[in-house]
Design a protein around this motif. Structure first.
Motif, PDB file in Angstrom:
ATOM      1  N   HIS A 119       1.195  -3.602  11.160  1.00  0.00           N
ATOM      2  CA  HIS A 119       1.995  -2.589  11.850  1.00  0.00           C
ATOM      3  C   HIS A 119       3.268  -2.332  11.057  1.00  0.00           C
ATOM      4  N   SER A 120       3.949  -1.242  11.410  1.00  0.00           N
ATOM      5  CA  SER A 120       5.303  -1.002  10.908  1.00  0.00           C
ATOM      6  C   SER A 120       6.243  -1.006  12.103  1.00  0.00           C
ATOM      7  N   ASP A 121       7.464  -1.434  11.867  1.00  0.00           N
ATOM      8  CA  ASP A 121       8.477  -1.373  12.930  1.00  0.00           C
ATOM      9  C   ASP A 121       9.140  -0.008  12.822  1.00  0.00           C
ATOM     10  N   ASP A 122       8.371   1.027  13.245  1.00  0.00           N
ATOM     11  CA  ASP A 122       8.841   2.394  13.029  1.00  0.00           C
ATOM     12  C   ASP A 122       8.947   3.173  14.332  1.00  0.00           C
ATOM     13  N   THR A 172      11.345   0.863   3.879  1.00  0.00           N
ATOM     14  CA  THR A 172      10.286  -0.155   4.006  1.00  0.00           C
ATOM     15  C   THR A 172       9.269   0.185   5.093  1.00  0.00           C
ATOM     16  N   GLN A 173       9.751   0.502   6.302  1.00  0.00           N
ATOM     17  CA  GLN A 173       8.818   0.711   7.420  1.00  0.00           C
ATOM     18  C   GLN A 173       8.007   1.997   7.261  1.00  0.00           C
ATOM     19  N   ARG A 174       8.588   2.975   6.550  1.00  0.00           N
ATOM     20  CA  ARG A 174       7.888   4.244   6.341  1.00  0.00           C
ATOM     21  C   ARG A 174       6.716   4.073   5.373  1.00  0.00           C
ATOM     22  N   GLN A 177       3.252  -1.529   5.850  1.00  0.00           N
ATOM     23  CA  GLN A 177       3.015  -2.288   7.083  1.00  0.00           C
ATOM     24  C   GLN A 177       3.206  -3.768   6.764  1.00  0.00           C
ATOM     25  N   HIS A 178       3.327  -4.577   7.811  1.00  0.00           N
ATOM     26  CA  HIS A 178       3.389  -6.023   7.598  1.00  0.00           C
ATOM     27  C   HIS A 178       2.583  -6.733   8.674  1.00  0.00           C
ATOM     28  N   THR A 194      13.037 -11.051  15.497  1.00  0.00           N
ATOM     29  CA  THR A 194      13.383  -9.843  14.740  1.00  0.00           C
ATOM     30  C   THR A 194      14.519  -9.134  15.457  1.00  0.00           C
ATOM     31  N   ARG A 196      16.954  -6.093  15.915  1.00  0.00           N
ATOM     32  CA  ARG A 196      16.797  -4.647  15.732  1.00  0.00           C
ATOM     33  C   ARG A 196      17.972  -3.931  16.362  1.00  0.00           C
TER      34      ARG A 196
END
Ligand SMILES: O=C(O)CCC(=O)C(=O)O
Ligand SMILES: [Mn+2]
Length: 200
Positions: A119-122, A172-174, A177-178, A194, A196
């Motif tokens: 996923h991305s944190d986006d 990074t998030q764009r 993914q991680h 995390t 945010r």
């Protein structure tokens, strides 16, 4: 990155990303103390996710603390008020990274079968180029990066250590993914936080 005030930070030089890793951000003593306190004091919950029309337990325990509500995996997360231990950790992370955070998502991985999918944190609430400060205590786990668009770009893996800080920011998030993949190796508790900043 001029605002990151830590000499031992390794810039991971991932193309299209801005990622820094500090393996020993907290001392051994601090790390042991925080690990024990978080395990004991955090209100860990077993949440469910909907997948393929089924309700399944999330493969980890989670908790959400902070000032603002937030949508995560389609769930509205009502935050709990900050604990002193979380504020202590947040304070050190804010000083080091030069950013402020108004919420923290906590994950507790109890064994090697506990994991986090790609996923991305986006989430839009985090703004266009979110800074995510990720702190870990307990068992070491592998952390993967996978490019979202460029199939020729190989996945990148690092081992996340006890008392470490991983900072993801800029694009990074764009672009990436991680994930925390499952592992067959015997693995004990790992706690991840995390931090945010929810802007909307
Ligand atoms: O456990 C980790 O290191 C990753 C956690 C994560 O990616 C998240 O909470 O969004
Ligand atoms: Mn994430």
């Amino acid at each position: 990155m001029n605002k990151f005030k830590i000499d031992s930070a390794a810039n991971l030089t991932i193309p299209g990303a801005e990622v820094y890793f500090v393996p020993d951000f907290f001392t051994q003593q601090e790390s042991e103390r925080y690990f024990e306190q978080l395990l004991e004091q955090v209100n860990w919950k077993q949440e469910k996710i909907r997948m393929f029309g089924k309700e399944l337990p999330m493969p980890r325990l989670t908790a959400w603390y902070g000032d603002k509500a937030y949508m995560y995996s389609g769930l509205e997360n009502k935050p709990q008020p900050w604990l002193p231990v979380l504020l202590q950790i947040k304070d050190k992370v804010e000083t080091a990274t030069g950013h402020n955070y108004n919420s923290v998502l906590l994950n507790l991985y109890q064994n090697g079968q506990n994991s986090m999918g790609w996923h991305s944190d986006d989430e839009p609430e985090l703004g266009p180029e979110p800074t995510i400060a990720s702190v870990s205590f307990g068992a070491e786990r592998r952390f993967g990066f996978r490019h979202r668009h460029n199939k020729a770009q190989k996945n990148i893996y690092l081992t996340i250590t006890h008392g470490s800080l991983l900072l993801m920011q800029g694009p990074t998030q764009r672009n990436w993914q991680h994930a925390i993949p499952k592992t067959a190796r015997p693995t004990g508790n790992r706690i991840n936080l995390t931090f945010r900043n929810i802007v909307s």
